[in-house]
Write a protein that holds these residues in place. Sequence first.
Motif, PDB file in Angstrom:
ATOM      1  N   GLU A  38       1.473 -11.320 -14.031  1.00 47.17           N
ATOM      2  CA  GLU A  38       1.751 -12.167 -12.879  1.00 47.17           C
ATOM      3  C   GLU A  38       2.363 -11.332 -11.763  1.00 47.17           C
ATOM      4  OE1 GLU A  38       4.082 -16.172 -12.801  1.00 47.17           O
ATOM      5  OE2 GLU A  38       3.251 -15.975 -14.817  1.00 47.17           O
ATOM      6  N   LEU A  39       2.192 -11.781 -10.523  1.00 51.21           N
ATOM      7  CA  LEU A  39       2.802 -11.079  -9.389  1.00 51.21           C
ATOM      8  C   LEU A  39       3.990 -11.882  -8.893  1.00 51.21           C
ATOM      9  CD1 LEU A  39      -0.310  -9.849  -7.350  1.00 51.21           C
ATOM     10  CD2 LEU A  39       0.979  -8.687  -9.158  1.00 51.21           C
ATOM     11  N   VAL A  40       5.170 -11.276  -8.897  1.00 55.14           N
ATOM     12  CA  VAL A  40       6.370 -11.949  -8.399  1.00 55.14           C
ATOM     13  C   VAL A  40       6.276 -12.108  -6.891  1.00 55.14           C
ATOM     14  CG1 VAL A  40       8.872 -11.867  -8.242  1.00 55.14           C
ATOM     15  CG2 VAL A  40       7.716 -10.985 -10.286  1.00 55.14           C
ATOM     16  N   PHE A  41       5.827 -11.047  -6.221  1.00 52.63           N
ATOM     17  CA  PHE A  41       5.473 -11.169  -4.806  1.00 52.63           C
ATOM     18  C   PHE A  41       4.309 -10.230  -4.528  1.00 52.63           C
ATOM     19  CE2 PHE A  41       9.246  -8.314  -4.915  1.00 52.63           C
ATOM     20  CZ  PHE A  41       8.650  -7.131  -4.494  1.00 52.63           C
ATOM     21  N   ARG A  42       3.645 -10.473  -3.413  1.00 50.96           N
ATOM     22  CA  ARG A  42       2.448  -9.697  -3.095  1.00 50.96           C
ATOM     23  C   ARG A  42       2.658  -8.797  -1.891  1.00 50.96           C
ATOM     24  NH1 ARG A  42      -0.709 -12.678  -6.258  1.00 50.96           N
ATOM     25  NH2 ARG A  42      -0.593 -14.911  -5.941  1.00 50.96           N
ATOM     26  N   GLN A  43       2.031  -7.633  -1.948  1.00 51.04           N
ATOM     27  CA  GLN A  43       2.048  -6.696  -0.834  1.00 51.04           C
ATOM     28  C   GLN A  43       1.601  -7.383   0.444  1.00 51.04           C
ATOM     29  OE1 GLN A  43      -0.273  -3.238  -1.699  1.00 51.04           O
ATOM     30  NE2 GLN A  43       0.003  -2.298   0.301  1.00 51.04           N
ATOM     31  N   GLU A  45       3.137  -9.833   2.099  1.00 52.98           N
ATOM     32  CA  GLU A  45       3.832 -11.088   2.367  1.00 52.98           C
ATOM     33  C   GLU A  45       5.128 -10.822   3.139  1.00 52.98           C
ATOM     34  OE1 GLU A  45       2.760 -13.756  -1.655  1.00 52.98           O
ATOM     35  OE2 GLU A  45       4.735 -12.845  -1.369  1.00 52.98           O
ATOM     36  N   ILE A  46       5.514 -11.771   3.987  1.00 53.78           N
ATOM     37  CA  ILE A  46       6.809 -11.656   4.640  1.00 53.78           C
ATOM     38  C   ILE A  46       7.894 -11.754   3.562  1.00 53.78           C
ATOM     39  CG2 ILE A  46       8.393 -12.702   6.292  1.00 53.78           C
ATOM     40  CD1 ILE A  46       6.032 -11.577   7.678  1.00 53.78           C
ATOM     41  N   ALA A  47       8.817 -10.815   3.600  1.00 54.53           N
ATOM     42  CA  ALA A  47       9.836 -10.752   2.544  1.00 54.53           C
ATOM     43  C   ALA A  47      11.069 -11.559   2.926  1.00 54.53           C
ATOM     44  CB  ALA A  47      10.209  -9.296   2.270  1.00 54.53           C
ATOM     45  N   ALA A  48      11.174 -12.774   2.395  1.00 56.26           N
ATOM     46  CA  ALA A  48      12.341 -13.602   2.676  1.00 56.26           C
ATOM     47  C   ALA A  48      13.336 -13.534   1.522  1.00 56.26           C
ATOM     48  CB  ALA A  48      11.915 -15.049   2.902  1.00 56.26           C
ATOM     49  N   THR A  49      12.866 -13.227   0.331  1.00 56.10           N
ATOM     50  CA  THR A  49      13.741 -13.217  -0.841  1.00 56.10           C
ATOM     51  C   THR A  49      13.593 -11.913  -1.619  1.00 56.10           C
ATOM     52  OG1 THR A  49      12.138 -14.116  -2.406  1.00 56.10           O
ATOM     53  CG2 THR A  49      13.323 -15.697  -1.065  1.00 56.10           C
ATOM     54  N   PHE A  50      14.664 -11.575  -2.352  1.00 52.44           N
ATOM     55  CA  PHE A  50      14.562 -10.446  -3.266  1.00 52.44           C
ATOM     56  C   PHE A  50      14.938 -10.940  -4.659  1.00 52.44           C
ATOM     57  CE2 PHE A  50      19.015  -9.449  -4.089  1.00 52.44           C
ATOM     58  CZ  PHE A  50      19.659 -10.114  -3.055  1.00 52.44           C
ATOM     59  N   TYR A  51      14.773 -10.092  -5.649  1.00 43.69           N
ATOM     60  CA  TYR A  51      14.907 -10.546  -7.019  1.00 43.69           C
ATOM     61  C   TYR A  51      15.807  -9.636  -7.846  1.00 43.69           C
ATOM     62  CZ  TYR A  51      10.950 -13.434  -5.732  1.00 43.69           C
ATOM     63  OH  TYR A  51      10.140 -14.342  -5.100  1.00 43.69           O
ATOM     64  N   VAL A  52      16.538 -10.251  -8.779  1.00 41.93           N
ATOM     65  CA  VAL A  52      17.294  -9.484  -9.754  1.00 41.93           C
ATOM     66  C   VAL A  52      16.593  -9.671 -11.092  1.00 41.93           C
ATOM     67  CG1 VAL A  52      19.496  -9.198 -10.931  1.00 41.93           C
ATOM     68  CG2 VAL A  52      19.442  -9.867  -8.517  1.00 41.93           C
ATOM     69  N   LEU A  53      16.237  -8.566 -11.726  1.00 42.77           N
ATOM     70  CA  LEU A  53      15.521  -8.655 -12.992  1.00 42.77           C
ATOM     71  C   LEU A  53      16.514  -8.826 -14.134  1.00 42.77           C
ATOM     72  CD1 LEU A  53      12.809  -8.545 -14.412  1.00 42.77           C
ATOM     73  CD2 LEU A  53      13.015  -6.063 -14.531  1.00 42.77           C
ATOM     74  N   LEU A  54      16.378  -9.918 -14.872  1.00 42.20           N
ATOM     75  CA  LEU A  54      17.314 -10.197 -15.973  1.00 42.20           C
ATOM     76  C   LEU A  54      16.777  -9.690 -17.303  1.00 42.20           C
ATOM     77  CD1 LEU A  54      18.432 -13.823 -15.025  1.00 42.20           C
ATOM     78  CD2 LEU A  54      19.503 -11.633 -14.460  1.00 42.20           C
ATOM     79  N   SER A  55      15.480  -9.876 -17.509  1.00 38.37           N
ATOM     80  CA  SER A  55      14.873  -9.390 -18.746  1.00 38.37           C
ATOM     81  C   SER A  55      13.406  -9.106 -18.488  1.00 38.37           C
ATOM     82  CB  SER A  55      15.015 -10.437 -19.852  1.00 38.37           C
ATOM     83  OG  SER A  55      14.202 -11.559 -19.552  1.00 38.37           O
ATOM     84  N   GLY A  56      12.804  -8.296 -19.342  1.00 34.93           N
ATOM     85  CA  GLY A  56      11.400  -7.937 -19.155  1.00 34.93           C
ATOM     86  C   GLY A  56      11.264  -6.650 -18.360  1.00 34.93           C
ATOM     87  N   ARG A  57      10.039  -6.371 -17.926  1.00 36.11           N
ATOM     88  CA  ARG A  57       9.800  -5.188 -17.105  1.00 36.11           C
ATOM     89  C   ARG A  57       8.833  -5.511 -15.989  1.00 36.11           C
ATOM     90  NH1 ARG A  57       7.044  -1.691 -19.875  1.00 36.11           N
ATOM     91  NH2 ARG A  57       7.063  -0.162 -18.214  1.00 36.11           N
ATOM     92  N   SER A  95       3.163  -4.872  -4.283  1.00 33.60           N
ATOM     93  CA  SER A  95       3.257  -6.069  -5.108  1.00 33.60           C
ATOM     94  C   SER A  95       4.143  -5.793  -6.317  1.00 33.60           C
ATOM     95  CB  SER A  95       1.872  -6.483  -5.598  1.00 33.60           C
ATOM     96  OG  SER A  95       1.016  -6.694  -4.497  1.00 33.60           O
ATOM     97  N   ALA A  96       4.860  -6.832  -6.758  1.00 33.38           N
ATOM     98  CA  ALA A  96       5.694  -6.706  -7.944  1.00 33.38           C
ATOM     99  C   ALA A  96       4.961  -7.341  -9.114  1.00 33.38           C
ATOM    100  CB  ALA A  96       7.042  -7.391  -7.729  1.00 33.38           C
ATOM    101  N   GLU A  97       4.490  -6.505 -10.024  1.00 34.22           N
ATOM    102  CA  GLU A  97       3.665  -6.991 -11.127  1.00 34.22           C
ATOM    103  C   GLU A  97       4.454  -6.965 -12.433  1.00 34.22           C
ATOM    104  OE1 GLU A  97      -0.021  -4.856 -11.568  1.00 34.22           O
ATOM    105  OE2 GLU A  97      -0.112  -5.377 -13.697  1.00 34.22           O
ATOM    106  N   VAL A  98       4.401  -8.060 -13.167  1.00 34.64           N
ATOM    107  CA  VAL A  98       5.149  -8.167 -14.413  1.00 34.64           C
ATOM    108  C   VAL A  98       4.426  -7.396 -15.521  1.00 34.64           C
ATOM    109  CG1 VAL A  98       5.996  -9.744 -16.187  1.00 34.64           C
ATOM    110  CG2 VAL A  98       6.087 -10.394 -13.766  1.00 34.64           C
ATOM    111  N   LEU A  99       5.133  -6.481 -16.177  1.00 33.58           N
ATOM    112  CA  LEU A  99       4.562  -5.700 -17.272  1.00 33.58           C
ATOM    113  C   LEU A  99       4.877  -6.342 -18.619  1.00 33.58           C
ATOM    114  CD1 LEU A  99       5.407  -2.095 -16.047  1.00 33.58           C
ATOM    115  CD2 LEU A  99       3.215  -3.290 -15.957  1.00 33.58           C
ATOM    116  N   GLU A 100       6.109  -6.837 -18.743  1.00 35.03           N
ATOM    117  CA  GLU A 100       6.497  -7.578 -19.944  1.00 35.03           C
ATOM    118  C   GLU A 100       7.219  -8.840 -19.495  1.00 35.03           C
ATOM    119  OE1 GLU A 100       8.735  -4.918 -22.444  1.00 35.03           O
ATOM    120  OE2 GLU A 100       7.115  -3.437 -22.376  1.00 35.03           O
ATOM    121  N   PRO A 101       6.916  -9.981 -20.120  1.00 37.46           N
ATOM    122  CA  PRO A 101       7.424 -11.287 -19.689  1.00 37.46           C
ATOM    123  C   PRO A 101       8.845 -11.181 -19.161  1.00 37.46           C
ATOM    124  CG  PRO A 101       6.202 -11.534 -21.713  1.00 37.46           C
ATOM    125  CD  PRO A 101       6.180 -10.070 -21.370  1.00 37.46           C
TER     126      PRO A 101
END
Lengths: 233, 233
Positions: A38-43, A45-57, A95-101
């Motif tokens: 899955e893509l968390v965000f796409r290359q 896109e206007i960047a309004a939010t950022f993310y903190v990764l809690l688990s996964g990769r 783009s931010a692509e999920v490698l592990e859930p």
Amino acid sequence: LIDKQKALQQTEIFADLPAVILDRLADAARKHAAGTAELVFRQGEIAATFYVLLSGRVRLVQHSLEGKDVTMSTFVPGDVIGIGAALIGETYPGSAEVLEPAELLALPGSLMWQVMNECAPLAVRILRIVVARLHEAHDHIRELSAERVQQRIARSLVRLARKVGLKQADGSICLDLRLSRQDLAQMNGATLETVSRILSAWEREGLVDSGREQITILKPHALVVIAEDLPAL
Amino acid sequence: LIDKQKALQQTEIFADLPAVILDRLADAARKHAAGTAELVFRQGEIAATFYVLLSGRVRLVQHSLEGKDVTMSTFVPGDVIGIGAALIGETYPGSAEVLEPAELLALPGSLMWQVMNECAPLAVRILRIVVARLHEAHDHIRELSAERVQQRIARSLVRLARKVGLKQADGSICLDLRLSRQDLAQMNGATLETVSRILSAWEREGLVDSGREQITILKPHALVVIAEDLPAL
DNA sequence: CGGCACGTTGAAGGGCTTCAAGCTCTGTGG
DNA sequence: CCACAGAGCTTGAAGCCCTTCAACGTGCCG
């Protein structure tokens, strides 16, 4: 709400903040789960939010016009993703692509601005992170410009060994993640065929033991020799 | 002292600051002149100070172990150099080499910290600069990973044309700087021989006109076609 | 005017890609 | 439970892009 606070506190960047600040951030944070590929965000896109990764990769990937994907960096729990773009309000550089859930906290960039202006130590940490990433990027550029594929792959493996390596009793190091030839190729500006050939060669020489999406380093020191292009054996 | 203030005010980063702040910075600033090929700072030194470029040109270069130099970026008057490293207090990620005789202002990183903590807008601008450079670095990585030398050289020329191009009456663009084959090579992870061959080929096709450390783009549009790898001619 | 840095060009070769075919596992649904 | 589809991996052959080495111009500056 309290678990969001706890989650934030456990990341290096938000640890030891005044309770008031932490409250505001945790209040605005929204939990977000995403599955593999899955893509968390796409290359773009206007960047309004950022993310903190809690688990996964998660990896940051740029798509070239000819369809080749290039991995800029990969993130582990505790990392912040897309903060540069979100603070400035421009578009995401990849783009931010999920490698592990993955579980993530989404935070608005605008709020971050406000908080940073009130809390100097926080601004310091953000800047520290961005500068560190800039220097990593510069190292990457030097490697791509001056080194051979072999050397770059070796370097990647050594780096991964330090980050997610499980040291075995016999001195070998098992890389604790799913890592395909394709992944290694996209991290190093190479093709999966070349990566496959290099790993096969190393396996013949007894340097590594590799299987499907899985690699064990049998002779770490020998890999470092290749990575650093040291003269003698 | 007053001229130092004026100099600072004319850079994008220090413009429109409160007079008090500007005073403190100008007071701590020390003027520094350096000739061609001189190093303003060296890779690996502890970074205590950063520099504002007033005139001339400077490049940030990383030296690889095998002696190959890789250009990370080049700076024009108004740019800040080494600010990332200086703010964090780590070592410089590369050497700053003077390309054309330069005047600089040296500023202590520690003072910058203090000032940033008091003046939010300033912190904003610094962060904006560092993020912009990170994104440039990411673009560079994608290019090195996915594009051919030809394409990267074309891209460099197009970029330079935008930055220091003098548009002529006949539509050609003259690059207003000393630019050797070696320079172009080190900016793009190539050898000077390859660059020479590519420029010779373009000259034969009438795309550019190149001499000793000097290049004129005769058909800008055609170069863009190569840079972007557009299909049709 | 001689020295030296910059530039050109050729030839040889290697590293890596590209295309292609076939193999091996993994997971899934019948 | 097995079969099969498909994702991941391997290997070969051909060839191109680029580097490397080398020799030779060329122009600038002291």
